[in-house]
Design an enzyme around this catalytic site. Structure first.
Site, PDB file in Angstrom:
ATOM      1  N   GLU A 322       0.742  -1.684  -0.119  1.00 14.87           N
ATOM      2  CA  GLU A 322       0.211  -0.276   0.156  1.00 14.87           C
ATOM      3  C   GLU A 322       0.804   1.331  -0.162  1.00 14.87           C
ATOM      4  O   GLU A 322       0.650   1.525   1.064  1.00 14.87           O
ATOM      5  CB  GLU A 322      -1.010  -0.046   1.528  1.00 14.87           C
ATOM      6  CG  GLU A 322      -1.756  -1.192   1.407  1.00 14.87           C
ATOM      7  CD  GLU A 322      -2.689  -1.066   2.976  1.00 14.87           C
ATOM      8  OE1 GLU A 322      -3.748  -2.009   2.584  1.00 14.87           O
ATOM      9  OE2 GLU A 322      -2.375  -0.873   3.799  1.00 14.87           O
ATOM     10  N   PRO A 323       2.119   1.486  -1.146  1.00 15.80           N
ATOM     11  CA  PRO A 323       2.142   2.916  -1.128  1.00 15.80           C
ATOM     12  C   PRO A 323       1.488   3.532  -1.294  1.00 15.80           C
ATOM     13  O   PRO A 323      -0.154   4.039  -2.598  1.00 15.80           O
ATOM     14  CB  PRO A 323       2.990   2.669  -2.302  1.00 15.80           C
ATOM     15  CG  PRO A 323       2.423   1.917  -3.204  1.00 15.80           C
ATOM     16  CD  PRO A 323       1.739   0.700  -2.199  1.00 15.80           C
ATOM     17  N   GLY A 324       1.620   5.268  -0.681  1.00 16.03           N
ATOM     18  CA  GLY A 324       1.150   6.574  -0.999  1.00 16.03           C
ATOM     19  C   GLY A 324       2.500   7.618  -1.423  1.00 16.03           C
ATOM     20  O   GLY A 324       2.227   7.870  -2.443  1.00 16.03           O
ATOM     21  N   ARG A 325       2.736   7.690  -0.529  1.00 20.57           N
ATOM     22  CA  ARG A 325       3.506   9.176  -0.567  1.00 20.57           C
ATOM     23  C   ARG A 325       4.328   8.865  -1.840  1.00 20.57           C
ATOM     24  O   ARG A 325       4.457   9.778  -2.402  1.00 20.57           O
ATOM     25  CB  ARG A 325       4.374   9.313   1.026  1.00 20.57           C
ATOM     26  CG  ARG A 325       5.589  10.025   0.616  1.00 20.57           C
ATOM     27  CD  ARG A 325       6.014  10.597   1.766  1.00 20.57           C
ATOM     28  NE  ARG A 325       5.947   9.675   3.487  1.00 20.57           N
ATOM     29  CZ  ARG A 325       5.203  10.643   4.320  1.00 20.57           C
ATOM     30  NH1 ARG A 325       5.299  12.611   3.415  1.00 20.57           N
ATOM     31  NH2 ARG A 325       4.793  10.432   5.314  1.00 20.57           N
ATOM     32  N   ARG A 362       2.323  20.227   7.233  1.00 15.43           N
ATOM     33  CA  ARG A 362       3.374  19.116   7.345  1.00 15.43           C
ATOM     34  C   ARG A 362       4.569  20.162   7.808  1.00 15.43           C
ATOM     35  O   ARG A 362       5.230  19.458   9.098  1.00 15.43           O
ATOM     36  CB  ARG A 362       3.872  18.173   5.922  1.00 15.43           C
ATOM     37  CG  ARG A 362       2.937  17.457   5.883  1.00 15.43           C
ATOM     38  CD  ARG A 362       3.035  16.839   4.565  1.00 15.43           C
ATOM     39  NE  ARG A 362       4.087  15.805   5.181  1.00 15.43           N
ATOM     40  CZ  ARG A 362       5.075  15.520   5.161  1.00 15.43           C
ATOM     41  NH1 ARG A 362       6.532  16.945   4.582  1.00 15.43           N
ATOM     42  NH2 ARG A 362       6.270  15.016   5.587  1.00 15.43           N
ATOM     43  N   TYR A 366       4.848  18.009  11.263  1.00 15.82           N
ATOM     44  CA  TYR A 366       6.277  17.693  11.501  1.00 15.82           C
ATOM     45  C   TYR A 366       7.200  17.850  11.674  1.00 15.82           C
ATOM     46  O   TYR A 366       8.124  16.922  11.575  1.00 15.82           O
ATOM     47  CB  TYR A 366       5.449  16.342  10.752  1.00 15.82           C
ATOM     48  CG  TYR A 366       4.673  15.813  10.167  1.00 15.82           C
ATOM     49  CD1 TYR A 366       4.230  14.929  11.301  1.00 15.82           C
ATOM     50  CD2 TYR A 366       4.206  15.362   9.162  1.00 15.82           C
ATOM     51  CE1 TYR A 366       2.692  14.071  11.878  1.00 15.82           C
ATOM     52  CE2 TYR A 366       2.505  14.950   9.279  1.00 15.82           C
ATOM     53  CZ  TYR A 366       2.570  13.808  10.131  1.00 15.82           C
ATOM     54  OH  TYR A 366       1.430  13.694   9.976  1.00 15.82           O
ATOM     55  N   CYS A 393      -2.383  34.009  10.440  1.00 11.80           N
ATOM     56  CA  CYS A 393      -2.052  34.522  11.975  1.00 11.80           C
ATOM     57  C   CYS A 393      -1.396  33.917  13.029  1.00 11.80           C
ATOM     58  O   CYS A 393      -2.609  32.989  13.673  1.00 11.80           O
ATOM     59  CB  CYS A 393      -3.050  36.007  12.522  1.00 11.80           C
ATOM     60  SG  CYS A 393      -3.146  36.185  13.302  1.00 11.80           S
ATOM     61  N   GLU A 394       0.155  33.165  12.320  1.00  7.21           N
ATOM     62  CA  GLU A 394       0.422  32.358  13.535  1.00  7.21           C
ATOM     63  C   GLU A 394       1.882  32.016  13.171  1.00  7.21           C
ATOM     64  O   GLU A 394       2.586  32.272  11.517  1.00  7.21           O
ATOM     65  CB  GLU A 394       0.400  30.760  12.889  1.00  7.21           C
ATOM     66  CG  GLU A 394       0.319  29.544  14.098  1.00  7.21           C
ATOM     67  CD  GLU A 394      -0.900  29.503  15.091  1.00  7.21           C
ATOM     68  OE1 GLU A 394      -0.687  28.730  15.942  1.00  7.21           O
ATOM     69  OE2 GLU A 394      -1.930  29.473  15.083  1.00  7.21           O
ATOM     70  N   TYR A 422      -0.020  14.565   1.589  1.00  7.78           N
ATOM     71  CA  TYR A 422      -0.432  14.862   2.454  1.00  7.78           C
ATOM     72  C   TYR A 422      -0.590  16.411   2.615  1.00  7.78           C
ATOM     73  O   TYR A 422      -0.007  17.101   4.155  1.00  7.78           O
ATOM     74  CB  TYR A 422       0.562  14.433   3.800  1.00  7.78           C
ATOM     75  CG  TYR A 422       0.354  13.162   3.805  1.00  7.78           C
ATOM     76  CD1 TYR A 422      -1.066  12.372   4.311  1.00  7.78           C
ATOM     77  CD2 TYR A 422       1.392  11.996   3.468  1.00  7.78           C
ATOM     78  CE1 TYR A 422      -0.883  10.864   4.184  1.00  7.78           C
ATOM     79  CE2 TYR A 422       1.449  11.529   3.932  1.00  7.78           C
ATOM     80  CZ  TYR A 422       0.502  10.339   4.122  1.00  7.78           C
ATOM     81  OH  TYR A 422       0.488   8.726   3.924  1.00  7.78           O
TER      82      TYR A 422
END
Length: 477
Positions: A322-325, A362, A366, A393-394, A422
């Site tokens: 199940e590859p995604g990235r 991300r 992360y 505003c962060e 993602y």
């Protein structure tokens, strides 16, 4: 493509591959840019034969630019590698949580891949994209009854993650809920294999202390329960060790553990003939990253499973991954337009763009690192060190710290690489910012696959109670 060797100074061209080999011989997950990336005679970055700055002029920014050829090349390499190195039957499944939309699911399905889903929304998307239900695998650690019923009725394979999954599926079977074919509900059993790998703790899933999967010590009880449920048909077992992994050894270890679990399932009389070893192969976000190729990853998995089956004297099961990235990550770049600039003498220069944590959460989530290019002046020397700040505003809304760029000013277009996984799927409307558009490019052709949200879209689900007495004003939007 312009070769980086033509320039004696470090420029944005250094991020283009110097390889002139045919696209199919390059592993997409090892590239910083899509395989079709090139620089035209105007010194501008092109993806899929389309000039990035021209795409921004036409579609606005931020803009996700997805290269179809790179995505298809990754699908093909996975499919062909498993066909080449595994003597038994195999199936590659796209982990759509990386980027779930109609176009991406349809492309993966057209390349023969199945689709891994984790919600009713992802099930609906895959079905609407034309994916065959028998190639849709439903994951998740807290599936609702309604989601499970949707999966069962459509004939999807459900990956049972916990006792609540199993008990609810058994109850639905007792109530007569079944697929259109009327057969039993096909399931796989997910367990934690007890294998840890070097990746961010938030994306580790194989260790015993994980929210996913059955404890391996409970498998005897699990298989006993399933064997007593005539409405459940256990096709196999599943395990996954995490994401953005560069090591091959943990996947080698996983093969032995999962084959033993399959042998145990069969000892309870279950018709289990499939193993799903998950995904997790990493991609190249920066030039310092050195992930294995798709070919090397597949060879390792296949060899390890064959060897484990020989030791267990077990006929080769159907092998799923199940590859995604690693399928979609490097197939996309995100284009931004530069706005304000803030210079703090002796400390830092902030270069603000028209997006940020709402289209790529991300970095703030992360601490992920990306690379950026000045899409309109690819050969210009990288003379500036700047921090690419988002517009939200962060204080933590920073996409890239200490980025190397040529001198940039308001209106310049920047391209952040490897944003296919993602980014859109985790995008938000923080600060009521509409989510960006996405376009699919191939051979100079461009198609919108996700429309840019409007301000009216932001209000579409809002409701204002009459007692608040708000008056409707005529405003320009």
């Amino acid at each position: 493509m312009v070769s980086t060797q033509s320039f004696g100074v470090e420029s944005g061209l250094k991020y283009l591959s110097e390889s002139q080999q045919a696209l199919q011989h390059r592993s997409p997950n090892q590239e910083l840019l899509p395989l079709t990336a090139s620089v035209n005679s105007s010194d501008r970055l092109e993806i899929g034969g389309c000039e990035v700055t021209a795409l921004v002029e036409q579609f606005g920014s931020p803009l996700y630019i997805l290269d179809e050829e790179t995505l298809r090349a990754a699908c093909t390499q996975y499919r062909d590698a498993f066909g080449r190195y595994y003597p038994g039957e195999s199936q590659v499944i796209y982990a759509s949580k990386a980027w779930s939309c109609l176009a991406v699911c349809a492309i993966a399905a057209s390349e023969g891949l199945g689709i891994d889903v984790v919600s009713a929304g992802e099930i609906h998307t895959a079905l609407q994209a034309g994916v065959s239900p028998d190639k849709i695998y439903f994951h998740g650690n807290n599936k609702s009854r309604e989601e499970l019923q949707l999966a069962v009725e459509n004939g999807c394979i459900t990956v049972a993650d916990n006792w609540r999954d199993l008990e609810t599926l058994a109850e639905l079977g007792q109530l007569g809920v079944s697929s259109l074919t009327g057969g039993p509900t096909r399931i796989m059993v997910r367990f934690t294999p007890g294998i840890e790998c070097h990746t961010h703790e938030y994306i580790q899933t194989g260790q015993i202390d994980s929210k996913f999967g059955f404890d391996p010590n409970s498998l005897d009880r699990v298989f006993t329960f399933i064997s007593q449920q005539p409405s459940l048909f256990c096709v196999g077992v599943h395990a996954h060790i995490g994401s953005q992994i560069f090591e091959l050894q943990p996947h080698d270890d996983l093969a032995e553990v999962i084959v033993q679990a399959l042998t145990k399932a069969q000892s309870y009389g279950l018709p289990a003939t499939e193993i799903n070893i998950g995904g997790g192969l990493g991609i190249r976000y920066t030039e310092a990253d050195d992930p294995p190729s798709i070919e090397d990853w597949a060879r390792t998995i296949c060899s390890a499973v064959v060897a484990a089956c020989e030791r267990q004297q077990l006929p080769l099961p159907k092998l799923l991954c199940e590859p995604g990235r690693s399928l979609v990550g490097t197939a996309c770049v995100t284009a931004y337009t530069v706005g304000s600039q803030k210079v703090i003498p002796g400390m830092r220069t902030y270069l603000a763009v028209d997006g940020g944590m709402s289209d790529n959460p991300r970095p703030i989530t992360y601490q992920s690192v990306y690379r950026v290019l000045a899409a309109g002046k690819m050969s210009a020397p990288l003379t500036e060190t700047v921090t690419i700040a988002g517009k939200h505003c962060e204080s933590g809304d920073v996409l890239i710290k200490d980025a190397k760029l040529p001198e940039c000013r308001a209106g310049d277009v920047l391209a952040v690489t490897a944003t296919g996984a993602y980014n859109y799927s985790m995008a938000s409307n923080y600060n009521r910012v509409p989510r960006p558009a996405a376009v699919l490019v191939r051979n100079g052709e461009v198609n919108t696959i996700i429309q840019r949200e409007t301000y009216q879209d932001l209000l579409r689900l809002d409701r204002l109670p009459e007692r608040l007495g708000a008056q409707k004003l005529k405003v320009k939007s």
